[in-house]
Design a protein around this motif. Sequence first.
Motif, PDB file in Angstrom:
ATOM      1  N   GLY A  46       0.810  -1.226   0.000  1.00 26.88           N
ATOM      2  CA  GLY A  46       0.000   0.000   0.000  1.00 26.88           C
ATOM      3  C   GLY A  46       0.837   1.268   0.000  1.00 26.88           C
ATOM      4  N   SER A  47       2.134   1.139  -0.236  1.00 24.29           N
ATOM      5  CA  SER A  47       3.028   2.321  -0.219  1.00 24.29           C
ATOM      6  C   SER A  47       2.769   3.240  -1.401  1.00 24.29           C
ATOM      7  N   THR A  48       3.116   4.495  -1.212  1.00 25.07           N
ATOM      8  CA  THR A  48       2.988   5.470  -2.304  1.00 25.07           C
ATOM      9  C   THR A  48       3.986   5.181  -3.427  1.00 25.07           C
ATOM     10  N   TYR A  49       4.942   4.286  -3.185  1.00 23.61           N
ATOM     11  CA  TYR A  49       5.918   3.949  -4.224  1.00 23.61           C
ATOM     12  C   TYR A  49       5.494   2.750  -5.068  1.00 23.61           C
ATOM     13  N   PHE A  72       2.186  -7.430  -0.467  1.00 27.24           N
ATOM     14  CA  PHE A  72       1.812  -7.766   0.908  1.00 27.24           C
ATOM     15  C   PHE A  72       1.751  -6.498   1.742  1.00 27.24           C
ATOM     16  N   ASP A  73       0.719  -6.388   2.572  1.00 26.67           N
ATOM     17  CA  ASP A  73       0.607  -5.247   3.484  1.00 26.67           C
ATOM     18  C   ASP A  73      -0.175  -5.718   4.704  1.00 26.67           C
ATOM     19  N   ILE A  74      -0.117  -4.942   5.774  1.00 20.71           N
ATOM     20  CA  ILE A  74      -0.948  -5.268   6.941  1.00 20.71           C
ATOM     21  C   ILE A  74      -2.232  -4.434   6.935  1.00 20.71           C
ATOM     22  N   ASP A  77      -7.155  -1.713   3.612  1.00 20.88           N
ATOM     23  CA  ASP A  77      -7.756  -0.559   2.936  1.00 20.88           C
ATOM     24  C   ASP A  77      -6.741   0.204   2.092  1.00 20.88           C
ATOM     25  N   ARG A  78      -5.502   0.186   2.549  1.00 24.13           N
ATOM     26  CA  ARG A  78      -4.467   0.894   1.793  1.00 24.13           C
ATOM     27  C   ARG A  78      -4.043   0.101   0.568  1.00 24.13           C
ATOM     28  N   GLN A  79      -3.929  -1.222   0.774  1.00 21.91           N
ATOM     29  CA  GLN A  79      -3.373  -2.038  -0.307  1.00 21.91           C
ATOM     30  C   GLN A  79      -4.378  -2.327  -1.423  1.00 21.91           C
ATOM     31  N   GLN A 118       9.357  -2.070   1.641  1.00 24.95           N
ATOM     32  CA  GLN A 118       9.089  -0.625   1.721  1.00 24.95           C
ATOM     33  C   GLN A 118       7.967  -0.361   2.718  1.00 24.95           C
ATOM     34  N   MET A 119       8.133  -0.920   3.909  1.00 26.35           N
ATOM     35  CA  MET A 119       7.093  -0.675   4.913  1.00 26.35           C
ATOM     36  C   MET A 119       7.383   0.629   5.661  1.00 26.35           C
ATOM     37  N   ARG A 120       6.337   1.238   6.180  1.00 25.95           N
ATOM     38  CA  ARG A 120       6.527   2.406   7.050  1.00 25.95           C
ATOM     39  C   ARG A 120       5.917   2.069   8.400  1.00 25.95           C
ATOM     40  N   ALA A 121       6.768   1.660   9.345  1.00 29.49           N
ATOM     41  CA  ALA A 121       6.281   1.249  10.661  1.00 29.49           C
ATOM     42  C   ALA A 121       5.558   2.429  11.311  1.00 29.49           C
ATOM     43  N   GLN A 142      12.375  15.198  11.583  1.00 30.00           N
ATOM     44  CA  GLN A 142      12.663  14.689  10.231  1.00 30.00           C
ATOM     45  C   GLN A 142      12.443  13.186  10.210  1.00 30.00           C
ATOM     46  N   GLU A 143      12.103  12.668   9.011  1.00 30.27           N
ATOM     47  CA  GLU A 143      11.775  11.247   8.885  1.00 30.27           C
ATOM     48  C   GLU A 143      12.888  10.332   9.403  1.00 30.27           C
ATOM     49  N   THR A 144      14.135  10.613   9.023  1.00 24.74           N
ATOM     50  CA  THR A 144      15.213   9.654   9.321  1.00 24.74           C
ATOM     51  C   THR A 144      16.337  10.225  10.180  1.00 24.74           C
ATOM     52  N   ALA A 151      13.061   7.668  16.693  1.00 22.81           N
ATOM     53  CA  ALA A 151      11.747   7.145  17.090  1.00 22.81           C
ATOM     54  C   ALA A 151      11.230   6.162  16.030  1.00 22.81           C
ATOM     55  N   TYR A 152      11.335   6.585  14.787  1.00 23.50           N
ATOM     56  CA  TYR A 152      10.928   5.715  13.666  1.00 23.50           C
ATOM     57  C   TYR A 152      11.818   4.461  13.660  1.00 23.50           C
ATOM     58  N   GLY A 153      13.083   4.644  13.979  1.00 26.12           N
ATOM     59  CA  GLY A 153      14.028   3.520  14.018  1.00 26.12           C
ATOM     60  C   GLY A 153      13.599   2.448  15.001  1.00 26.12           C
ATOM     61  N   SER A 180      13.175   0.190   3.527  1.00 30.05           N
ATOM     62  CA  SER A 180      12.340   0.773   4.577  1.00 30.05           C
ATOM     63  C   SER A 180      13.234   1.607   5.472  1.00 30.05           C
ATOM     64  N   ASN A 181      12.750   2.760   5.852  1.00 30.50           N
ATOM     65  CA  ASN A 181      13.561   3.671   6.669  1.00 30.50           C
ATOM     66  C   ASN A 181      13.306   3.481   8.152  1.00 30.50           C
ATOM     67  N   PRO A 182      14.134   4.047   9.006  1.00 33.50           N
ATOM     68  CA  PRO A 182      15.408   4.661   8.664  1.00 33.50           C
ATOM     69  C   PRO A 182      16.423   3.570   8.337  1.00 33.50           C
TER      70      PRO A 182
HETATM   71  P1  NAD Z   1       3.475   4.734   3.072  1.00 33.55           P
HETATM   72  O1  NAD Z   1       3.055   4.946   4.472  1.00 33.55           O
HETATM   73  O2  NAD Z   1       2.725   5.370   1.971  1.00 33.55           O
HETATM   74  O3  NAD Z   1       3.494   3.173   2.744  1.00 33.55           O
HETATM   75  C1  NAD Z   1       3.980   2.226   3.609  1.00 33.55           C
HETATM   76  C2  NAD Z   1       3.099   0.990   3.597  1.00 33.55           C
HETATM   77  O4  NAD Z   1       3.685   0.047   4.505  1.00 33.55           O
HETATM   78  C3  NAD Z   1       1.664   1.231   4.079  1.00 33.55           C
HETATM   79  O5  NAD Z   1       0.744   0.752   3.141  1.00 33.55           O
HETATM   80  C4  NAD Z   1       1.575   0.454   5.383  1.00 33.55           C
HETATM   81  O6  NAD Z   1       0.313  -0.102   5.637  1.00 33.55           O
HETATM   82  C5  NAD Z   1       2.632  -0.621   5.154  1.00 33.55           C
HETATM   83  N1  NAD Z   1       3.131  -1.237   6.374  1.00 33.55           N
HETATM   84  C6  NAD Z   1       3.358  -0.669   7.567  1.00 33.55           C
HETATM   85  N2  NAD Z   1       3.835  -1.582   8.428  1.00 33.55           N
HETATM   86  C7  NAD Z   1       3.899  -2.760   7.763  1.00 33.55           C
HETATM   87  C8  NAD Z   1       4.303  -4.077   8.099  1.00 33.55           C
HETATM   88  N3  NAD Z   1       4.733  -4.363   9.329  1.00 33.55           N
HETATM   89  N4  NAD Z   1       4.260  -5.032   7.155  1.00 33.55           N
HETATM   90  C9  NAD Z   1       3.820  -4.745   5.905  1.00 33.55           C
HETATM   91  N5  NAD Z   1       3.409  -3.524   5.525  1.00 33.55           N
HETATM   92  C10 NAD Z   1       3.458  -2.547   6.437  1.00 33.55           C
HETATM   93  O7  NAD Z   1       5.018   5.161   3.006  1.00 33.55           O
HETATM   94  P2  NAD Z   1       5.882   5.628   1.754  1.00 33.55           P
HETATM   95  O8  NAD Z   1       6.112   7.081   1.859  1.00 33.55           O
HETATM   96  O9  NAD Z   1       5.328   5.073   0.511  1.00 33.55           O
HETATM   97  O10 NAD Z   1       7.265   4.937   2.074  1.00 33.55           O
HETATM   98  C11 NAD Z   1       7.396   3.538   2.243  1.00 33.55           C
HETATM   99  C12 NAD Z   1       8.727   3.198   2.849  1.00 33.55           C
HETATM  100  O11 NAD Z   1       9.766   3.299   1.900  1.00 33.55           O
HETATM  101  C13 NAD Z   1       9.134   4.127   4.000  1.00 33.55           C
HETATM  102  O12 NAD Z   1       9.847   3.394   4.965  1.00 33.55           O
HETATM  103  C14 NAD Z   1      10.061   5.086   3.310  1.00 33.55           C
HETATM  104  O13 NAD Z   1      10.894   5.719   4.235  1.00 33.55           O
HETATM  105  C15 NAD Z   1      10.790   4.137   2.426  1.00 33.55           C
HETATM  106  N6  NAD Z   1      11.554   4.717   1.322  1.00 33.55           N
HETATM  107  C16 NAD Z   1      12.890   4.593   1.363  1.00 33.55           C
HETATM  108  C17 NAD Z   1      13.658   5.068   0.348  1.00 33.55           C
HETATM  109  C18 NAD Z   1      15.131   4.926   0.438  1.00 33.55           C
HETATM  110  O14 NAD Z   1      15.838   5.461  -0.361  1.00 33.55           O
HETATM  111  N7  NAD Z   1      15.660   4.201   1.400  1.00 33.55           N
HETATM  112  C19 NAD Z   1      13.072   5.715  -0.735  1.00 33.55           C
HETATM  113  C20 NAD Z   1      11.698   5.814  -0.768  1.00 33.55           C
HETATM  114  C21 NAD Z   1      10.936   5.300   0.270  1.00 33.55           C
END
Ligand code: NAD
Length: 475
Positions: A46-49, A72-74, A77-79, A118-121, A142-144, A151-153, A180-182
Amino acid sequence: MECNPINFENIYNSFKIHYHQINLINNALKKGKAMKPFNVCIVGGGSTYTLGFLKSFVRLKEEFPLKKLVLFDIDKDRQEPIGKYGEILFKERFPELDFSYTLDIKEAYEGMDFVFMQMRAGGLEMRAKDEHIPLSMGMIGQETCGPGGMAYGLRSCVDMIKAVHDIRTYAPDAWILNYSNPAAIVAEALRREFPDDKRILNICDQPENVVRSCSRLLGCKWEDLDPVYFGLNHYGWFTHMYDIHTGEDLLPKIREMIAEHGFLPQDAEQRDQSWLDTYGMVQTIMSDFPDYLPNTYDQYYLYPEYKASHLNPDFTRADEVMAGREKRVFTECAEVIKEEKLGDRFHAISDAHAEMMIKVAEAIAYNRNDRHILIVENKGAIANIQDDAMVEVVCELGINGPRPMRIGNIPQFYLGLLVNQVSCEKLIVDAYFEKSYQKALEAFTLNRLVNDAKKARKVLDALIEVNKGMWPELS
Ligand code: NAD
Ligand code: G6P
Ligand code: MN
């Protein structure tokens, strides 16, 4: 400097492609079978990427063929909208692909060759808290980087370690490509939890984004630039930027051009103002510290007071993402689902982030030993930094993983900055494994974006409060 000599380059490229194809065919013939298409799972479907990945997998289907793709997502609704978008896209352009989306870990991971993470905890909602709370106390949110990043870490340590155990239950040999960051803290945590696992790779796209920005400035192709880079994730410097054809180091010229014209992301036309401001700071950094070309994230460590006073505590980057990128992605999904077709949307901007991650997978799959800037255990790559630090350097990447290129000793100024930050990252991971408040307090105190024990305790306590149930209980 002639960065783009048309004839030679065409000949060289077509030679490269043919040479590569001949190699692939030879390898396949030697093994007595045709090349096998790959099974890929995306964690954080469900990530924006994800849309960028779905389109890129279609665009690159000849060079990185897929058999099966699972999201895969948890968060159902997002996925779901992204999954439905995928079904429509692949029906139009890749009907032979076995595509699905799921909330079930067995369905997600079984039989996978590559898992892109690419999860965002805690989601964007928690990102907003990571940014707002420190800023309300006069520190960068800041995110990272800084308190928000730590905190995100801690949240990501919990969720990423669980997810990697799940993956290993069903796909013991899959390559796990984590961004997935950080990423710095995640990489350190995974190194400790899975010390013998050689198929976990941590990557960030920002160094490559900076290389792409240099190519925009120089008017050449970014693939024609051959960088030398050292640092930690979101905290590094380019020492050289060679022209791949002539061997000339273009960094002095890049420095002059930045001083004169400023610095823009390669895809500036698609960026929000805050990203343009961030790239703009490269000019300031290089006028104060002209040795090297910085990663854009260095601004937070070098100008913590200036940045904290110029960020808006009521509307941070998380708010900008929710109002911008997130909205655009889910609006696009809703339109495609309603119209039941992609139309011209497929041809909209290509996605550099997804393409880079797919190239990383290709380097491994075809044992190409391509160069990528990756996060790896130091082991002497930066000679005067401890061996077990997770550093970011240029690596050759093939089927047996990354081979880092040696940098040698780095100068005292950079060493001082990086040793400080390595210590923060290690201490916050100690805090996770030992459930230690004291280690978290030390990490926060040491961080250049905090730098004061009383401020550290105050912001840490506020972050503990809002992270209940998402962090280990620290005592
Ligand atoms: P987002 O919140 O839009 O998407 C993240 C998704 O992860 C959500 O759909 C969420 O439900 C899901 N999620 C959360 N916890 C989960 C888990 N335990 N298992 C499975 N899914 C889970 O965030 P975004 O802005 O699209 O970014 C996604 C991630 O990618 C972030 O961690 C972001 O920092 C990272 N990112 C890193 C880089 C990099 O260069 N390292 C570049 C782009 C994005
Ligand atoms: C860069 C960084 C990533 C970060 C991303 C998005 O690509 O390397 O680590 O997650 O930017 O940041 P944003 O603020 O746009 O969500
Ligand atoms: Mn990054």
